[in-house]
Design a protein around this motif. Structure first.
Motif, short mmCIF file in Angstrom:
data_model
loop_
_atom_site.label_atom_id
_atom_site.label_comp_id
_atom_site.label_asym_id
_atom_site.label_seq_id
_atom_site.Cartn_x
_atom_site.Cartn_y
_atom_site.Cartn_z
N ASN A 63 1.98 4.27 9.82
CA ASN A 63 2.00 4.32 8.37
C ASN A 63 3.46 4.24 7.93
N PRO A 64 3.90 3.08 7.39
CA PRO A 64 5.31 2.89 7.06
C PRO A 64 5.87 3.95 6.11
N ALA A 65 5.10 4.33 5.08
CA ALA A 65 5.60 5.30 4.12
C ALA A 65 5.76 6.68 4.76
N VAL A 66 4.76 7.10 5.51
CA VAL A 66 4.82 8.42 6.16
C VAL A 66 5.98 8.49 7.14
N GLU A 67 6.13 7.44 7.94
CA GLU A 67 7.21 7.44 8.94
C GLU A 67 8.58 7.33 8.27
N SER A 68 8.66 6.55 7.19
CA SER A 68 9.92 6.46 6.46
C SER A 68 10.34 7.81 5.91
N GLN A 69 9.39 8.52 5.35
CA GLN A 69 9.67 9.86 4.82
C GLN A 69 10.12 10.80 5.94
N ARG A 70 9.44 10.72 7.08
CA ARG A 70 9.76 11.62 8.19
C ARG A 70 11.17 11.40 8.72
N VAL A 71 11.51 10.16 9.01
CA VAL A 71 12.81 9.91 9.63
C VAL A 71 13.96 10.07 8.62
N PHE A 72 13.69 9.79 7.34
CA PHE A 72 14.75 10.02 6.34
C PHE A 72 15.04 11.51 6.22
N ALA A 73 13.99 12.31 6.11
CA ALA A 73 14.17 13.75 5.97
C ALA A 73 14.83 14.36 7.20
N ALA A 74 14.54 13.78 8.38
CA ALA A 74 15.09 14.32 9.63
C ALA A 74 16.47 13.78 9.94
N GLY A 75 16.97 12.84 9.14
CA GLY A 75 18.26 12.23 9.44
C GLY A 75 18.22 11.39 10.69
N ASP A 114 12.87 -3.56 2.12
CA ASP A 114 11.80 -2.82 2.78
C ASP A 114 12.36 -1.69 3.65
N ARG A 115 13.45 -1.95 4.34
CA ARG A 115 13.97 -0.97 5.29
C ARG A 115 14.96 0.01 4.66
N VAL A 116 15.81 -0.47 3.76
CA VAL A 116 16.85 0.39 3.18
C VAL A 116 16.28 1.31 2.10
N TYR A 117 15.29 0.83 1.37
CA TYR A 117 14.70 1.64 0.31
C TYR A 117 13.69 2.63 0.90
N ALA A 118 14.19 3.60 1.61
CA ALA A 118 13.35 4.56 2.32
C ALA A 118 12.68 5.55 1.38
N TYR A 119 11.56 6.09 1.85
CA TYR A 119 10.86 7.17 1.15
C TYR A 119 11.77 8.40 1.13
N GLY A 120 12.07 8.89 -0.06
CA GLY A 120 13.01 10.00 -0.21
C GLY A 120 14.38 9.53 -0.62
N PHE A 121 14.64 8.23 -0.46
CA PHE A 121 15.91 7.65 -0.90
C PHE A 121 15.69 6.85 -2.18
N ALA A 122 14.86 5.80 -2.12
CA ALA A 122 14.64 4.94 -3.28
C ALA A 122 13.30 5.19 -3.96
N TYR A 123 12.38 5.82 -3.26
CA TYR A 123 11.09 6.14 -3.87
C TYR A 123 10.59 7.45 -3.31
N GLY A 124 9.55 7.99 -3.96
CA GLY A 124 9.04 9.28 -3.53
C GLY A 124 9.97 10.43 -3.87
N VAL A 125 10.75 10.28 -4.96
CA VAL A 125 11.67 11.34 -5.37
C VAL A 125 11.25 11.88 -6.74
N GLY A 126 11.57 13.14 -6.99
CA GLY A 126 11.27 13.75 -8.28
C GLY A 126 9.89 14.37 -8.35
N GLU A 127 9.70 15.22 -9.34
CA GLU A 127 8.41 15.89 -9.52
C GLU A 127 7.37 14.96 -10.11
N HIS A 128 6.12 15.21 -9.76
CA HIS A 128 5.00 14.49 -10.36
C HIS A 128 4.15 15.52 -11.10
N SER A 129 4.08 15.35 -12.42
CA SER A 129 3.33 16.31 -13.23
C SER A 129 2.70 15.55 -14.39
N GLU A 130 2.10 16.27 -15.31
CA GLU A 130 1.49 15.65 -16.48
C GLU A 130 2.52 15.14 -17.47
#
Length: 263
Positions: A63-75, A114-130
């Motif tokens: 899963n590209p998004a899940v793995e991108s998030q994992r490795v970005f967060a782990a450095g 695709d590769r540089v815009y990692a989850y937690g870097f370029a997307y998947g940031v900030g709160e999600h609310s109403e």
């Protein structure tokens, strides 16, 4: 100022190569610090795949998004990705230069995104609310930085006019300018287009360089494309559709600009 040039053309002796060299020399001559990511010269790996996810469990579906998030967060990202992310954070402005191939960017540049815009870097940031649906479309990691496309094409300017057969240029570039640049927060400048590239002679090249110099000199003063910010009140959240009173009855891409008809 710090300026990053992302360059995607396989031939340095091309018109693109000459424009790249002109831009670098001109910007440095004006006192700017310039970094260049020449993707073909770098032999950039374009495909996002399991090799980008050290520690990935190959017994599970990739899963590209899940793995991108994992490795970005782990450095634990690949070194080439980390280097490009650092360049983006360093830059005050980024110029993306490429030839238009089949109404989009070359695959190597899309692979850079695709590769540089990692989850937690370029997307998947900030709160999600109403009231706030993530830091994106005008907010995010790259907010406060400017970006501009320098794009070459073989077609005529009229082909990319409002009634041209290829579609209005800003509509053709909407997935890039709005979806790749504005999404992670860039302030997006109008593009610098070069038409009829097969017909550029020495005189025409001099004219192009003169026009390009003016755009480069005004990187930090030109008015940007007035894209609507997602979380600024124009869109219903979480549906993310324009509110009914804004550009009523219209469904074209121009409705996502603040200077569109709002009555």
């Amino acid at each position: 100022m710090n300026i990053l040039l992302i360059y995607a053309h396989p031939e340095s002796r091309s018109l693109n190569g000459s424009l790249r060299d002109f831009a670098i020399a001109h910007l440095k001559g004006k006192g700017h610090e310039v970094e260049v990511s020449d993707l073909y010269k770098m032999q950039w790996k374009a495909a996002l795949d399991p090799d980008d996810a050290p520690g990935y469990d190959h017994q599970t579906p990739f899963n590209p998004a899940v793995e991108s998030q994992r490795v970005f967060a782990a450095g634990a990202q690949p070194k080439d990705v980390e280097i490009e992310q650092a360049k983006l954070l360093w830059a005050d402005a980024v110029i993306f230069q490429f030839p238009m191939w089949w109404f989009s960017m070359p695959a190597i540049l899309k692979g850079w995104v695709d590769r540089v815009y990692a989850y937690g870097f370029a997307y998947g940031v900030g709160e999600h609310s109403e009231k706030h649906w993530g830091d994106r479309y005008g907010e995010g990691t790259l907010a406060g930085k400017r970006a501009m496309l320098t794009v070459t094409m073989g077609g005529w300017e009229s082909h990319y006019s409002d009634r041209g057969v290829s579609g209005a240029l800003n509509d053709v570039l909407f997935p890039i300018q709005h979806g790749i640049l504005f999404y992670p927060g860039f302030t997006v400048l109008p593009p610098f287009p070069v038409y009829k590239t097969g017909k550029v002679d020495a005189a025409r090249f001099d004219q192009l360089c003169s026009a390009y110099a003016k755009r480069l000199d005004n990187l930090f003063t030109d008015q940007p494309l007035p894209f609507r910010r997602q979380n600024a009140g124009d869109y219903d959240i979480p549906a993310l559709t324009l509110k009914p009173h804004i550009a009523p009855g219209r469904h074209d891409l121009g409705i996502h600009l603040t200077d569109s008809d709002a009555t």
